[in-house]
Enzyme design. Structure first.
Site, short mmCIF file in Angstrom:
data_model
loop_
_atom_site.label_atom_id
_atom_site.label_comp_id
_atom_site.label_asym_id
_atom_site.label_seq_id
_atom_site.Cartn_x
_atom_site.Cartn_y
_atom_site.Cartn_z
CE LYS A 1 -3.92 2.19 0.42
NZ LYS A 1 -3.54 2.95 -0.82
CE LYS B 1 4.67 7.70 -2.32
NZ LYS B 1 4.02 8.15 -1.07
N GLY C 1 -2.79 8.38 -4.22
CA GLY C 1 -2.13 9.59 -4.74
C GLY C 1 -0.89 9.98 -3.95
CG ASP C 2 3.28 11.08 -2.83
OD1 ASP C 2 3.16 10.88 -1.61
OD2 ASP C 2 4.28 11.68 -3.29
P1 NDP Z 1 0.63 17.93 -4.09
O1 NDP Z 1 1.07 17.56 -5.43
O2 NDP Z 1 -0.80 18.15 -3.82
O3 NDP Z 1 1.40 19.25 -3.60
C1 NDP Z 1 2.78 19.28 -3.55
C2 NDP Z 1 3.23 20.64 -3.05
O4 NDP Z 1 4.63 20.59 -2.77
C3 NDP Z 1 3.04 21.74 -4.09
O5 NDP Z 1 2.86 22.97 -3.41
C4 NDP Z 1 4.39 21.72 -4.82
O6 NDP Z 1 4.72 22.95 -5.45
C5 NDP Z 1 5.33 21.45 -3.67
N1 NDP Z 1 6.53 20.76 -4.18
C6 NDP Z 1 6.57 19.59 -4.85
N2 NDP Z 1 7.82 19.28 -5.20
C7 NDP Z 1 8.58 20.29 -4.73
C8 NDP Z 1 9.95 20.55 -4.78
N3 NDP Z 1 10.81 19.71 -5.37
N4 NDP Z 1 10.41 21.70 -4.18
C9 NDP Z 1 9.53 22.57 -3.58
N5 NDP Z 1 8.21 22.36 -3.51
C10 NDP Z 1 7.74 21.24 -4.08
O7 NDP Z 1 1.22 16.81 -3.11
P2 NDP Z 1 0.79 16.41 -1.65
O8 NDP Z 1 0.34 17.61 -0.90
O9 NDP Z 1 -0.10 15.24 -1.74
O10 NDP Z 1 2.17 15.89 -1.05
C11 NDP Z 1 3.06 16.72 -0.31
C12 NDP Z 1 3.96 15.86 0.56
O11 NDP Z 1 3.17 15.09 1.46
C13 NDP Z 1 4.83 14.84 -0.19
O12 NDP Z 1 6.05 14.69 0.50
C14 NDP Z 1 4.03 13.55 -0.07
O13 NDP Z 1 4.84 12.42 -0.20
C15 NDP Z 1 3.50 13.71 1.34
N6 NDP Z 1 2.33 12.91 1.68
C16 NDP Z 1 1.17 12.98 0.95
C17 NDP Z 1 0.08 12.26 1.32
C18 NDP Z 1 -1.24 12.38 0.63
O14 NDP Z 1 -2.21 11.80 1.11
N7 NDP Z 1 -1.36 13.14 -0.44
C19 NDP Z 1 0.14 11.30 2.46
C20 NDP Z 1 1.37 11.38 3.21
C21 NDP Z 1 2.40 12.13 2.81
P3 NDP Z 1 4.64 23.04 -7.06
O15 NDP Z 1 3.19 23.23 -7.36
O16 NDP Z 1 5.49 24.22 -7.40
O17 NDP Z 1 5.20 21.76 -7.60
O1 2IT Z 2 2.91 8.96 1.59
C1 2IT Z 2 1.76 8.53 1.78
O2 2IT Z 2 1.43 8.00 2.86
C2 2IT Z 2 0.77 8.68 0.72
N1 2IT Z 2 1.07 9.28 -0.31
C3 2IT Z 2 -0.60 8.08 0.86
C4 2IT Z 2 -0.57 6.62 0.59
C5 2IT Z 2 -1.92 5.95 0.55
O3 2IT Z 2 -1.91 4.77 0.19
O4 2IT Z 2 -2.94 6.55 0.88
#
Ligand code: NDP
Ligand code: 2IT
Length: 451
Positions: free
Chosen positions: A94, A130, A169-170
């Protein structure tokens, strides 16, 4: 009977470096975990004899594949796609899918490794994986994103399944991309099943999944502060990112009475000294997620705010910090700045946003530091609940899921305290999360013998 093979920490890490040349993010993630696990298993010979950590640092499999698609100008594009299945000792693989031009095998291996510990901490039966591709959704039309997602799924579908591996998603993968991928999976297999999470509410998605990661990271922050008889009320908060995690974290900070001073994207950060209101956060959600705009436009929209091109927000004085963008976005110097400006707690919405040196700064300063694998586990936890709802063919309501999410985050917090309490009033949350996450997976692996 296997012969004991007790390799010390330095030799273990040397082996990881040799076997994974150039994979800096993966090596960093393994080291961060191994530093704590080595201390825990020092007197537990069974884990050494069975080579548990060595086995966990070797993904079950890494699938890499070509993804071809045609852009709107009829040019043929070739991308690289992956799925890293790290460990399925305690449940089906997952973990999310990331579309970003900087995606490499190293980044996906680090994320899949971290996910194994995170998923274990949730207490739900989920292994770690992942996936992703070096595809950049920025500037692409909906039709291009659809064709890419369909092509990616045309290979991925043979490696996943509701009892095998359940992606979500991520970065760069939100409800639009999940919709296109789920549609293609269903079309190829002729099966409607819970093979992806983060689906739209109309077709099997769970209430609260979009909010769960950001909200959960704030609940974890609140749990850390409560443990010290403190709270978010009246505190200033610096947040990075402006995507799914950052905007929902900001929203929940507001609900808890805190004041959000910053949000950012890869172009720079916005400082709004008045604080982000719900109206401003809604504008950011709409602008960044629906209109796919840039944070640079925020300052034109809201008076008093300033945009800082090419900079990260960690220099803005605050009580609480939440890195919610990406890996290694907060380094040693920035960690020192936060500490000297008086930060009392850090809760990571992103995965491994703080460098190893930055983490050491937080520990040395003995501030509350909630690592991503604990603090951001609310997202995958509600994904686990989406899997349960799909399997039962039911939909639970928002209220029920809200209670489950707060309880799950409390459960993760107490496991961190159980294994991370240093006995002098300081809780090493990273150590607690690493040990608690490790123990469950390791004990399952011991039960299976040599596989
Ligand atoms: P989104 O794609 O929705 O948003 C990503 C954000 O981070 C955007 O503001 C983006 O800016 C910025 N960003 C991405 N890459 C970079 C970079 N190299 N340098 C600076 N800013 C950057 O992603 P999420 O909000 O879903 O994910 C954010 C973080 O949270 C990640 O680390 C992800 O692995 C983690 N995460 C996400 C989960 C989820 O449920 N979605 C669960 C657990 C963890 P820009 O628009 O300029 O690219
Ligand atoms: O980093 C993370 O935990 C996620 N992007 C969510 C993973 C998931 O299976 O919901």
């Amino acid at each position: 009977m296997a012969v004991s093979d007790h390799v010390d920490f330095a030799a273990f890490m040397e082996g990881v470096r040799t076997r994974n040349p150039g994979q800096t993010e993966f090596i960093q993630a393994v080291q961060e975990v191994a530093e704590d696990i080595y201390e825990f298993i020092d007197d537990k010979e069974q884990y050494h004899t069975a080579q548990i950590l060595r086995r966990m640092a070797e993904p079950d499999r890494v699938v890499s594949f070509r993804v071809c698609w045609e852009d709107d100008t009829h040019r043929i594009r070739v991308q690289r796609g992956w799925r890293v299945q790290s460990n399925n000792a305690i449940g089906p693989y997952k973990g999310g899918i990331r579309f970003h031009p900087n995606v490499t095998e190293s980044i996906l291996k680090f994320l899949a490794f971290e996910q194994t510990f995170k998923n274990s901490l949730t207490g739900l039966p989920m292994g770690g994986a992942k996936g992703g591709a070096d595809f950049d959704p920025k500037g692409k039309s909906d039709a291009e994103v659809m064709r890419f997602c369909q092509s990616y799924m045309t290979e991925l579908y043979r490696h996943i399944g509701p009892d095998t591996d359940v992606p979500a998603g991520d970065i760069g993968v939100g409800s639009r991309e999940i919709g296109y991928m789920f549609g293609q999976y269903k079309r190829i297999t002729n099966r409607w099943e819970g093979v992806l999470t983060g689906k739209g509410r109309e077709y099997g998605g769970s209430e609260l999944r979009p909010e769960a990661t950001g909200y959960g990271a704030v609940y974890f922050l609140q749990d850390m502060l409560n443990h010290k008889n403190n709270s978010i009320e009246g505190k200033t908060v610096v947040i990075s990112g402006s995507g799914n995690v950052a905007t929902h974290a900001a929203e929940q900070i507001l609900k808890q009475g805190g004041k959000v001073l910053t949000l950012s994207d890869s172009g720079g950060f916005v400082h709004d000294p008045e604080g982000f209101t719900q109206e401003k956060i809604d504008w950011v959600k709409d602008h960044k997620i629906k209109r796919r705009g840039r944070m640079s436009e925020y300052a034109n929209e809201f008076k008093g705010a300033t945009y800082h091109e090419g900079l990260r927000p960690w220099g803005v004085p605050c009580d609480l910090a939440m890195p919610c963008a990406t890996q290694n976005e907060l380094n040693e110097v920035e960690a020192k700045t936060l500490v000297s400006n008086g930060v009392i707690a850090v809760s990571e919405g992103a995965n491994m946003p703080t460098t190893l040196e930055g983490v050491h700064v937080f520990h040395d300063a003995r501030i509350m530091y909630g690592p991503g694998k604990a603090a951001n586990a609310g997202g995958v936890a509600v994904s686990g609940l989406e899997m349960s709802q799909n399997a039962e063919r039911v939909s639970w309501n928002h209220e029920r899921l809200g209670t489950m999410l707060t309880e799950l985050m409390k459960g993760i917090h107490s496991q961190c305290v159980e294994y991370g309490d240093q006995g002098d009033g300081y809780v090493d949350y990273a150590k607690g999360a690493n040990i608690a996450g490790f123990k469950k997976v390791a004990d399952a692996m011991l039960a299976y013998g040599v596989v």
